[in-house]
Design an enzyme around this catalytic site. Structure first.
Site, PDB file in Angstrom:
ATOM      1  N   PRO A  37       0.854  -1.197   0.000  1.00 21.93           N
ATOM      2  CA  PRO A  37       0.000   0.000   0.000  1.00 21.93           C
ATOM      3  C   PRO A  37       0.890   1.248   0.000  1.00 21.93           C
ATOM      4  O   PRO A  37       1.960   1.258   0.622  1.00 21.93           O
ATOM      5  CB  PRO A  37      -0.782  -0.113   1.310  1.00 21.93           C
ATOM      6  CG  PRO A  37      -0.603  -1.512   1.776  1.00 21.93           C
ATOM      7  CD  PRO A  37       0.708  -1.985   1.233  1.00 21.93           C
ATOM      8  N   LYS A  38       0.465   2.259  -0.693  1.00 19.52           N
ATOM      9  CA  LYS A  38       1.181   3.540  -0.663  1.00 19.52           C
ATOM     10  C   LYS A  38       0.619   4.327   0.528  1.00 19.52           C
ATOM     11  O   LYS A  38      -0.367   5.048   0.412  1.00 19.52           O
ATOM     12  CB  LYS A  38       1.003   4.310  -1.970  1.00 19.52           C
ATOM     13  CG  LYS A  38       1.883   5.555  -2.064  1.00 19.52           C
ATOM     14  CD  LYS A  38       1.751   6.205  -3.442  1.00 19.52           C
ATOM     15  CE  LYS A  38       2.663   7.413  -3.540  1.00 19.52           C
ATOM     16  NZ  LYS A  38       2.304   8.485  -2.588  1.00 19.52           N
ATOM     17  N   VAL A  39       1.261   4.147   1.659  1.00 22.46           N
ATOM     18  CA  VAL A  39       0.784   4.765   2.896  1.00 22.46           C
ATOM     19  C   VAL A  39       0.908   6.282   2.788  1.00 22.46           C
ATOM     20  O   VAL A  39       1.948   6.803   2.386  1.00 22.46           O
ATOM     21  CB  VAL A  39       1.584   4.234   4.096  1.00 22.46           C
ATOM     22  CG1 VAL A  39       1.107   4.883   5.384  1.00 22.46           C
ATOM     23  CG2 VAL A  39       1.448   2.714   4.184  1.00 22.46           C
ATOM     24  N   GLY A  49      -2.850   4.789  -2.899  1.00 20.12           N
ATOM     25  CA  GLY A  49      -2.519   3.954  -4.049  1.00 20.12           C
ATOM     26  C   GLY A  49      -1.670   2.785  -3.606  1.00 20.12           C
ATOM     27  O   GLY A  49      -1.693   2.368  -2.443  1.00 20.12           O
TER      28      GLY A  49
END
Length: 563
Positions: free
Chosen positions: A121-123, A276
């Site tokens: 996950p794009k934290v 994202g």
């Protein structure tokens, strides 16, 4: 907003974007105004930790400024965010940033030929460096410009999730990751970003420690010069007190698999905000890392709920009742796989209040049933040149039953209405068909199409003989329509329930009704009854009724003679 390198895929389109037709003086005026605003936002964000504008708005306007640089100052260096001047601590290994791909096809091309790929996950938080010396935390540094940032070490000591000592006792160990705001069952698809990144940045930039620091987590996404494989890095980081990478890293072989994780993480409850996914391959040695030079990972962001775009022009469509609305013609943008190039602002007065002209930047989103919606004006150009405005006094429910230069729009709207399902159901007569007939000069009033022959229709540009025969047949079929359908086609403002209850079957009976007679029907009060009587008594309406009565009666007579 803390992205220091704007999306290269988007920037590639700058050179292809149409440049505004501005004089050098106006270009300088517009660029100065926007640059001043961007710099003010930079100062607030990087100095005080205050996010004055959402990331997507800032990025869109920063790209717009760069496009103006391409147009009017092609030799200049592209503008970058004005970073805080107190960020003077060097990163032991530079932050490289991550480029973005636009869609699954672009991701598939990037993945081709690479192996040992992982998706995470794009934290959505704030990037930092953690520097450990002989196992003890020595420094925590904000990303800054990628080469140097602010020293956040003292604040980091109040974050329980950052170990002060780890069982990885090398002389110097560098980790890069994301400080994020811990969430409980956060669903990105329902809740969005919740301004989490700004909350983290604000907590780290305050002079005194705050309670927010207890709610921060750390997601390590890079270990420069760590073990050769991601699997080994995950195992050792978990042992050292950084479990998040192991919990949220998935091996993938194709863009389809990435898309599956992207959709799952977008919808399912997560312990952090995301925007994202990121796909990683094997990085080069940390000594070679440079800001903006990252060939081993890419991000595929979620579709934004709102998109910022430019207003090309402003139109004022006139409806069949004379109501003037406002439509913005936009530089086309994509929202949830829908191409959006126009958005309805609403009434003429709402447009005046919104104060929107060509060149302004606006945020649009999709409302129910995928209808584009104006959310807000993001940026107003300095030169406020108004579009040509219609004269509102010329249009009302009893105007434009005949074709004149000023009445083209309202008459066209009346024709589109009468050909719809609510009236005559002319399935072959679209808006473009009516436009062609109007442009031919063979249509003079709302019902003059009834007199057109198949031969006349076939002579109209854009209408083939076969199409002309179909239209002629459709027009003739209307002679058999019930009387109430013609009442609707004329536009008499009678509510549907009242029309259903109406027992009149001819114009003479309808015209003889008084206000009190209309009030006996459902959903008609005194005001509506007066509107109906006023409408039916108008000279233009009575002329159309006379035309219909004569034409339809003649048609019936001809049919009887034929039989």
């Amino acid at each position: 907003m803390n992205k220091l390198w704007l999306v290269l895929a988007l920037f590639a389109g700058i050179a292809q974007a149409a440049c505004p037709a501005w004089t050098p003086a106006r270009a300088e005026q517009e660029m100065n105004a926007l640059e001043n605003q961007l710099s003010a936002w930079d100062d607030a964000y990087y100095r005080a930790g205050e996010q004055k504008v959402p990331d997507d708005r800032y990025d869109a306007l920063a790209l717009k400024y760069q496009s103006w640089q391409h147009c009017f100052a092609p030799g200049s260096d592209l503008r970058q965010p004005a970073l805080a001047r107190n960020g003077k601590v060097l990163h032991p290994v530079a932050h490289v940033g991550v480029k973005k791909v636009a869609d699954q096809q672009a991701l598939s091309r990037w993945m081709a030929g690479k192996d040992a790929l992982w998706v995470q996950p794009k934290v959505d938080g704030v990037a930092v460096t953690l520097h450990y010396k002989r196992g003890k935390l020595a420094q925590v540094i904000s990303r800054g410009n990628g080469l140097q940032g602010e020293d956040w070490t003292e604040k980091a000591r109040f974050i329980p999730d950052i170990p002060q000592q780890i069982a990885l006792g090398s002389d110097s160990l560098v980790l890069q990751g994301e400080l994020y705001l811990k969430m409980t069952d956060h669903q990105q698809t329902l809740l969005g970003g919740l301004n989490a990144r700004a909350t983290v940045a604000g907590a780290m930039r305050r002079n005194a420690p705050s309670d927010t620091l207890n709610r921060l987590g750390i997601f390590i996404w890079a270990w420069p010069d760590g073990p050769a494989t991601l699997r080994e890095r995950i195992e050792r980081l978990s042992e050292a007190g950084f479990p998040m990478m192991g919990e949220w890293s998935k091996p993938v072989r194709s863009a389809e698999e990435v898309a599956g994780w992207r959709e799952r993480w977008f919808a399912q409850p997560l312990p952090f905000v995301t925007d994202g996914v990121v796909v990683h391959s094997q990085p080069v040695k940390g000594a070679y890392w440079q800001p903006g030079e990252n060939a081993w990972s890419v991000a595929w962001k979620y579709p934004p709920a709102t998109v910022t775009t430019e207003v090309r022009s402003v139109d004022f469509p006139i409806g069949r009742t004379g109501k003037i609305s406002t439509v913005l013609n936009l530089v086309p943008v994509k929202l949830d796989d829908k191409q959006v190039s126009r958005v309805n602002v609403g009434s003429f007065n709402r447009w005046r209040e919104a104060d929107i002209v060509a060149g302004d930047q606006v945020a649009v989103s999709l409302a129910g049933q995928g209808i584009p919606r104006l959310d807000e004006v993001v940026w107003r150009v300095a030169d406020r040149t108004l579009p040509e405005l219609p004269d509102a006094t010329l249009f009302h429910p009893l105007s434009c039953f005949s074709l004149t230069p000023v009445c083209r729009q309202q008459l066209l709207a009346r024709l589109v209405w009468l050909s719809g399902r609510a009236a005559l159901t002319l399935s072959g007569a679209s808006e473009s068909t009516w436009q062609r007939i109007m442009q031919s000069g063979q249509l003079t009033h709302l019902f003059s199409w009834l007199t057109l022959t198949a031969e006349q229709l076939s002579q109209i540009a854009g209408i083939t003989p076969a199409r002309a025969n179909q239209l002629y047949h459709q027009f003739n079929q209307t002679h058999q329509q019930p009387f109430k359908r013609w009442v609707r086609a004329l536009g008499v403002p009678v509510p549907n329930k009242a029309l259903d209850a109406l027992d009149d079957d001819n114009w003479q009976s309808l015209l003889s009704r008084k206000v009190a007679d209309w009030q006996r029907l459902p959903e008609i009060g005194e005001r509506r009854a007066g509107q109906i009587v006023t409408f039916l008594q108008h000279p233009d309406v009575q002329a159309l009724i006379a035309f219909l009565s004569t034409h339809l009666q003649q048609s019936i007579s001809v049919q009887h003679e034929g039989n």
